[in-house]
Design an enzyme around this catalytic site. Structure first.
Site, PDB file in Angstrom:
ATOM      1  N   TYR A   1      28.920   6.758   3.298  1.00 12.82           N
ATOM      2  CA  TYR A   1      28.055   7.159   4.427  1.00 12.82           C
ATOM      3  C   TYR A   1      28.438   6.486   5.658  1.00 12.82           C
ATOM      4  O   TYR A   1      28.285   5.139   5.977  1.00 12.82           O
ATOM      5  CB  TYR A   1      26.556   6.625   3.853  1.00 12.82           C
TER       6      TYR A   1
ATOM      7  N   GLY B   1      12.850  17.359   4.726  1.00 16.23           N
ATOM      8  CA  GLY B   1      11.890  17.356   5.693  1.00 16.23           C
ATOM      9  C   GLY B   1      10.999  18.508   5.596  1.00 16.23           C
ATOM     10  O   GLY B   1      10.165  18.669   6.206  1.00 16.23           O
TER      11      GLY B   1
ATOM     12  N   SER C   1      16.433  13.696  -1.952  1.00 10.72           N
ATOM     13  CA  SER C   1      15.789  14.870  -0.991  1.00 10.72           C
ATOM     14  C   SER C   1      14.587  15.333  -1.618  1.00 10.72           C
ATOM     15  O   SER C   1      14.327  16.444  -1.646  1.00 10.72           O
ATOM     16  CB  SER C   1      16.805  15.969  -0.903  1.00 10.72           C
ATOM     17  N   PRO C   2      13.498  14.275  -1.871  1.00 11.12           N
ATOM     18  CA  PRO C   2      12.431  14.826  -2.468  1.00 11.12           C
ATOM     19  C   PRO C   2      11.482  15.379  -1.617  1.00 11.12           C
ATOM     20  O   PRO C   2      10.400  16.277  -2.090  1.00 11.12           O
ATOM     21  CB  PRO C   2      11.753  13.496  -2.927  1.00 11.12           C
TER      22      PRO C   2
ATOM     23  N   HIS D   1      29.722   8.912  -7.133  1.00 11.65           N
ATOM     24  CA  HIS D   1      28.969  10.053  -6.442  1.00 11.65           C
ATOM     25  C   HIS D   1      29.067  11.287  -6.748  1.00 11.65           C
ATOM     26  O   HIS D   1      28.137  12.321  -6.661  1.00 11.65           O
ATOM     27  CB  HIS D   1      29.564   9.844  -5.021  1.00 11.65           C
TER      28      HIS D   1
ATOM     29  N   LEU E   1       9.219  19.641   3.289  1.00  7.12           N
ATOM     30  CA  LEU E   1       7.764  19.606   2.733  1.00  7.12           C
ATOM     31  C   LEU E   1       7.023  18.438   3.698  1.00  7.12           C
ATOM     32  O   LEU E   1       5.832  18.273   3.370  1.00  7.12           O
ATOM     33  CB  LEU E   1       7.945  18.893   1.468  1.00  7.12           C
ATOM     34  N   SER E   2       7.494  18.059   4.761  1.00  2.00           N
ATOM     35  CA  SER E   2       6.617  17.140   5.708  1.00  2.00           C
ATOM     36  C   SER E   2       5.864  18.364   6.414  1.00  2.00           C
ATOM     37  O   SER E   2       4.879  17.798   6.864  1.00  2.00           O
ATOM     38  CB  SER E   2       7.511  16.537   6.698  1.00  2.00           C
TER      39      SER E   2
END
Length: 313
Positions: A55, A209, A204-205, A125, A211-212
């Protein structure tokens, strides 16, 4: 905050995925902002912090994110669970010392950047066809014996790979993509993990973004280093197709804001038979919004261990 188990590791029910402080969602925030956000998450009860060696801005370097996490948590290291990840190239595995030496070299570099002498949860990973998963599992077992890691995990894997690894060195966690609009894990991975006492860490639950409720077909993402430009769930067709589910989330929490369009979408969503597992995850997402943890640059990680028992109740 409630806790969950990832193998023998006890972690907060909501954790912090730190990737976006360094990569993936456009322009990264100033380092001090990132440090304050991580520390604020800890103050609100978060004890699991997830990072990876790769990252870095535009994935052009190594360790940018680990250094931020290490700096932010150095004063509370004993009170948190640090999870990081490595990529293993087959050429490394064929070098002197084999898979164990290659993985240990990555781990020692990560520990240095994280300012710690031990990593709590160490993931491969991504799997590499050139490296046998059994060899990776054996090396992870030796690192546990060495006292350098407490547990290990795999990311984006199917049950066949999980089972082969589990038979060599028991896993602490599996980290796969999972949300209300990405539910493949329910078919086999979650049941297997339930049966074998392996923690599940969905990444990524909130679907990057989606589901925001703040993303529409007209949303334009940043051009530089923004994964939302190519993730499938954020294509215009998928945004439009998943809008009924999004409206269920928003309208159940804010019923006074219902519009005629929302009512129609709600009716359509009811036909989809949205399950209890979605409601559970939705509430976790909203809980994260209410904690005061800075939004926009971090993704919560949710841990599902006894979810199927709840659905059967």
């Amino acid at each position: 905050m409630k806790t969950r188990q990832l193998g023998d590791l006890t972690v907060s029910e909501v954790g912090m995925g730190c990737m976006a402080f360094s990569h993936g969602y456009g322009k990264i925030p100033p380092e001090q902002y990132s440090i304050e956000a991580i520390q604020n998450a800890y103050r609100h009860g978060c004890t699991l912090f997830d990072t990876a060696e790769i990252y870095s801005p535009n994935l052009a370097g190594i360790g940018h994110n680990e250094r931020i996490v290490g700096k932010a948590l150095k004063d509370v290291r004993k009170d948190v669970v640090l999870a990081t990840k490595l990529f293993l190239d087959k050429s490394e595995a064929r070098g002197k010392g084999g898979v164990y030496r290659a993985i240990r070299s990555h781990l020692e570099d990560s520990m240095d950047r994280l300012r710690t002498d031990m990593v709590d949860l160490y993931y491969l990973h991504r799997t590499n066809g050139g490296v046998m998963i059994e060899d990776v599992a054996e090396a992870m077992g030796l690192l546990i014996e060495d006292g350098l890691i407490r547990g290990w995990g795999l990311s984006q894997v199917d049950v066949d790979i999980i089972d082969r690894a589990q038979k060599v060195t028991p896993l602490s966690a599996i980290q796969n993509i999972y949300s209300m609009v990405e539910r493949d894990m329910e078919k086999a991975v979650i049941p297997y993990c339930m049966e074998h006492g392996i923690g599940v860490v969905p990444f990524s639950p909130i679907a990057s973004g989606l589901l925001s409720g703040k993303i529409t077909t007209e949303t334009k993402f940043e051009r530089n280093d923004d994964v939302r430009n190519w993730v499938p769930q954020l294509s215009k067709a998928n945004i439009a197709g998943n809008q009924p589910i999004i409206d269920v989330n928003i309208q159940e929490e804010c019923p006074k804001t219902k519009s005629e369009k929302s009512r129609k979408n709600l009716a359509n969503a009811e036909k989809l038979r949205v399950s209890g597992i979605q409601t559970i995850q939705k509430r976790h997402s909203l809980r994260e919004e209410k904690t005061g943890i800075k939004q926009g640059f971090n993704s919560p990680y949710f841990f599902v261990q006894k979810i199927f028992k709840k659905l059967k109740a």
